[in-house]
Design a protein around this motif. Structure first.
Motif, PDB file in Angstrom:
ATOM      1  N   MET A  82       0.859  -1.204   0.000  1.00 35.95           N
ATOM      2  CA  MET A  82       0.000   0.000   0.000  1.00 35.95           C
ATOM      3  C   MET A  82       0.877   1.230   0.000  1.00 35.95           C
ATOM      4  SD  MET A  82      -2.901   1.067   2.785  1.00 35.95           S
ATOM      5  CE  MET A  82      -3.819  -0.444   2.533  1.00 35.95           C
ATOM      6  N   SER A  83       0.727   2.090  -0.979  1.00 36.36           N
ATOM      7  CA  SER A  83       1.572   3.277  -1.082  1.00 36.36           C
ATOM      8  C   SER A  83       1.073   4.360  -0.131  1.00 36.36           C
ATOM      9  CB  SER A  83       1.534   3.810  -2.519  1.00 36.36           C
ATOM     10  OG  SER A  83       0.251   4.340  -2.801  1.00 36.36           O
ATOM     11  N   PRO A  84       1.963   5.267   0.226  1.00 34.27           N
ATOM     12  CA  PRO A  84       1.604   6.335   1.180  1.00 34.27           C
ATOM     13  C   PRO A  84       0.472   7.228   0.668  1.00 34.27           C
ATOM     14  CG  PRO A  84       3.982   6.219   0.907  1.00 34.27           C
ATOM     15  CD  PRO A  84       3.388   5.339  -0.142  1.00 34.27           C
ATOM     16  N   THR A  85       0.225   7.223  -0.632  1.00 35.94           N
ATOM     17  CA  THR A  85      -0.811   8.115  -1.152  1.00 35.94           C
ATOM     18  C   THR A  85      -2.187   7.456  -1.162  1.00 35.94           C
ATOM     19  OG1 THR A  85      -0.364   7.375  -3.397  1.00 35.94           O
ATOM     20  CG2 THR A  85       0.821   9.322  -2.630  1.00 35.94           C
ATOM     21  N   ASP A  86      -2.264   6.231  -0.657  1.00 32.24           N
ATOM     22  CA  ASP A  86      -3.541   5.518  -0.678  1.00 32.24           C
ATOM     23  C   ASP A  86      -4.437   6.028   0.433  1.00 32.24           C
ATOM     24  OD1 ASP A  86      -5.642   3.696  -0.567  1.00 32.24           O
ATOM     25  OD2 ASP A  86      -4.381   2.014  -1.102  1.00 32.24           O
ATOM     26  N   ASN A  87      -5.562   6.604   0.092  1.00 30.09           N
ATOM     27  CA  ASN A  87      -6.468   7.166   1.101  1.00 30.09           C
ATOM     28  C   ASN A  87      -7.607   6.237   1.450  1.00 30.09           C
ATOM     29  OD1 ASN A  87      -5.082   9.581   1.405  1.00 30.09           O
ATOM     30  ND2 ASN A  87      -6.077  10.484  -0.361  1.00 30.09           N
ATOM     31  N   ARG A  88      -7.417   4.949   1.176  1.00 30.70           N
ATOM     32  CA  ARG A  88      -8.514   4.012   1.398  1.00 30.70           C
ATOM     33  C   ARG A  88      -8.950   3.993   2.857  1.00 30.70           C
ATOM     34  NH1 ARG A  88      -8.512  -1.866   1.398  1.00 30.70           N
ATOM     35  NH2 ARG A  88      -6.269  -1.854   0.989  1.00 30.70           N
ATOM     36  N   PHE A  89      -8.048   4.219   3.775  1.00 37.51           N
ATOM     37  CA  PHE A  89      -8.366   4.165   5.183  1.00 37.51           C
ATOM     38  C   PHE A  89      -8.311   5.565   5.807  1.00 37.51           C
ATOM     39  CE2 PHE A  89      -8.790  -0.235   5.653  1.00 37.51           C
ATOM     40  CZ  PHE A  89      -7.746  -0.919   5.047  1.00 37.51           C
ATOM     41  N   GLU A  90      -9.355   5.840   6.638  1.00 41.73           N
ATOM     42  CA  GLU A  90      -9.370   7.088   7.402  1.00 41.73           C
ATOM     43  C   GLU A  90      -9.072   6.778   8.856  1.00 41.73           C
ATOM     44  OE1 GLU A  90      -9.532  10.008   4.997  1.00 41.73           O
ATOM     45  OE2 GLU A  90      -9.781  10.399   7.140  1.00 41.73           O
ATOM     46  N   PRO A  91      -7.987   7.311   9.403  1.00 39.28           N
ATOM     47  CA  PRO A  91      -7.685   7.004  10.807  1.00 39.28           C
ATOM     48  C   PRO A  91      -8.717   7.639  11.735  1.00 39.28           C
ATOM     49  CG  PRO A  91      -6.148   8.637   9.934  1.00 39.28           C
ATOM     50  CD  PRO A  91      -7.009   8.213   8.790  1.00 39.28           C
ATOM     51  N   LEU A  92      -9.098   6.881  12.779  1.00 36.97           N
ATOM     52  CA  LEU A  92     -10.054   7.405  13.752  1.00 36.97           C
ATOM     53  C   LEU A  92      -9.392   8.396  14.715  1.00 36.97           C
ATOM     54  CD1 LEU A  92     -11.976   4.114  14.731  1.00 36.97           C
ATOM     55  CD2 LEU A  92     -12.822   6.003  13.321  1.00 36.97           C
ATOM     56  N   ASN A  93      -8.093   8.205  14.926  1.00 35.20           N
ATOM     57  CA  ASN A  93      -7.364   9.038  15.881  1.00 35.20           C
ATOM     58  C   ASN A  93      -6.298   9.863  15.140  1.00 35.20           C
ATOM     59  OD1 ASN A  93      -5.886  10.145  17.938  1.00 35.20           O
ATOM     60  ND2 ASN A  93      -5.186   8.202  18.810  1.00 35.20           N
ATOM     61  N   PRO A  94      -6.470  11.193  15.103  1.00 38.88           N
ATOM     62  CA  PRO A  94      -5.491  12.010  14.381  1.00 38.88           C
ATOM     63  C   PRO A  94      -4.070  11.895  14.940  1.00 38.88           C
ATOM     64  CG  PRO A  94      -7.054  13.369  15.641  1.00 38.88           C
ATOM     65  CD  PRO A  94      -7.569  11.967  15.675  1.00 38.88           C
ATOM     66  N   GLU A  95      -3.958  11.434  16.181  1.00 40.94           N
ATOM     67  CA  GLU A  95      -2.632  11.292  16.800  1.00 40.94           C
ATOM     68  C   GLU A  95      -2.046   9.896  16.598  1.00 40.94           C
ATOM     69  OE1 GLU A  95      -1.292  13.994  18.138  1.00 40.94           O
ATOM     70  OE2 GLU A  95      -3.177  15.021  17.616  1.00 40.94           O
ATOM     71  N   PHE A  96      -2.497   9.196  15.561  1.00 35.57           N
ATOM     72  CA  PHE A  96      -2.111   7.788  15.411  1.00 35.57           C
ATOM     73  C   PHE A  96      -0.604   7.595  15.304  1.00 35.57           C
ATOM     74  CE2 PHE A  96      -1.099   7.313  10.875  1.00 35.57           C
ATOM     75  CZ  PHE A  96      -1.687   8.422  10.308  1.00 35.57           C
ATOM     76  N   ARG A  97       0.099   8.521  14.692  1.00 43.13           N
ATOM     77  CA  ARG A  97       1.551   8.351  14.561  1.00 43.13           C
ATOM     78  C   ARG A  97       2.226   8.391  15.926  1.00 43.13           C
ATOM     79  NH1 ARG A  97       0.454  10.948   9.607  1.00 43.13           N
ATOM     80  NH2 ARG A  97       1.356   9.825   7.811  1.00 43.13           N
ATOM     81  N   THR A  98       1.744   9.301  16.774  1.00 39.67           N
ATOM     82  CA  THR A  98       2.301   9.416  18.124  1.00 39.67           C
ATOM     83  C   THR A  98       2.041   8.136  18.923  1.00 39.67           C
ATOM     84  OG1 THR A  98       1.904  11.797  18.077  1.00 39.67           O
ATOM     85  CG2 THR A  98       2.267  10.782  20.244  1.00 39.67           C
TER      86      THR A  98
END
Lengths: 147, 147, 147, 147
Positions: free
Chosen positions: D1-17
């Motif tokens: 899955m490439s970084p530009t794939d918007n198929r999924f919307e994260p529920l938590n905007p802080e997911f990277r943290t």
């Protein structure tokens, strides 16, 4: 895998004939009224109609119905790359169900991930087909042996 | 798992009735002329005759035939422990083939390894039955979900 | 499988020496401070202590810690039956987690389900060990190849 | 899955943290000197160097080393889509080995195939990295549970 993918070179130029012939001999696939939709080197697609004869208790297609199509598609995908006279046998195969299969048909797209000297790693993706489109309903990952 | 194993307590005293009823509704099992041989808490056995209708290209039972019996046996084993009104669905299931199935019948003994709040880990052992005895032909390990 | 089970006849009388020697060469097992607890024909047991060095984010043993022990135990179980000079390699391996592993040690009991001419079907059962006893925490089912 | 794939919307905007924080707490990944290479909604990449500390008897990376990276990558891929406060746990996970891992690093690309209300179907692809390029060495397919 698209039909234009040349990643795999078939060892037997008659591979399509071999696969059609072995497909015809699979009694379970005849039972399911299955059809061979596509044969490419390393990639085979099979489909069969859903219905009461292949259902589970809630009317949905039995998981074994889709599994059988996926196992055959993956097996034939491996066979498409084998030399004349070789046979293909399932060593192990796992399915993960993604969604209930609703629709008139289940389509199994089998493909080879790795074609080895004795073992082949294969994958099948199952889709249910309804008027509003295809839905990805299962992923299968397994191993075939050349014998 | 022997019938005298009390490791599992069924939540629904009518579990045998529930299973027989859902077994009857599985169109694929009727297609296979399958029979319910045994129902115990956490353990269900199903069998079906081999033959051309369930075969692969070399005349052996198709791997999907045995897989379907094993999936149903394991699913019913999980269902036997569930409360009235619950349903069982396959999440994932893997089979490892041990030997070719030669004989008149394939028997699938499904059992629960762990019965959780939402997930059940299940196993099915498949045997082929011939006049000279039973042969262990496949092992299946998977997950069912309560819904 | 108990030590008195004579179902398997080892091809190499020096199988215990072979396994101990290969166990010593597995850097990952040394990293885990793992110990060989038992070696029988077709059955090998390995254990390693839990701790921060092998944990996941909640302090429990990482699933990969147990999987590694189980993969090694199952691989050595297959190797115990092989001829001198043969090597064992993992083809595929699946784990189903039954319960969180709490305790000081994880014990992996690997055994052979089927020893074939080239492929072996193997199973590993993982247990966590605490003062109040052993708990069955995972079941693994997979395939090894003889090479 | 490439970084530009918007198929999924994260529920938590802080997911990277959340993921970086939980990655730091995985003792086994620290043991392996693993690094987080990429975090996207539904897709996480982890890498770690090969070496004697993670090897099997022939000097190759132990299958458990790659499995651990793949399990973590797939688990974090599922976690990237979860709401704040949710935890991810492995239910089951299977690996199929495609080729020996030769090279200085193993890279695990985990991604979500299906994000459900309680279960997520995930896949990890493992690659070994050497001066002459990347080689696909394993495919993993499994299930995570949201808890």
């Amino acid at each position: 895998m698209s039909p234009t993918d040349n990643r795999f070179e078939p060892l037997n130029p008659e591979f399509r004939t071999v696969i059609r012939e072995q497909f015809e001999r699979q009694g379970l696939l005849r039972n399911f009224d299955a059809k061979l939709l596509d044969i490419e080197p390393g990639s085979v697609t099979i489909a069969a109609p859903t219905g009461p004869e292949v259902s589970q208790q809630d009317g949905f297609p039995h998981a074994g119905f889709g599994w059988s199509l996926g196992d055959s598609a993956a097996g034939f995908a491996a066979l498409s790359l084998m030399a004349a006279g070789e046979r293909v046998l399932t060593v192990e195969m796992k399915t993960n169900l993604l969604a209930p299969a609703v629709g008139q048909r289940v389509i199994a797209r089998g493909r080879v991930l790795r074609f080895g000297r004795s073992l082949c790693v294969v994958q099948s993706d199952l889709f249910s087909e309804a008027p509003d489109g295809e839905k990805h309903v299962a992923v299968m990952l397994g191993t075939m042996i050349r014998s």
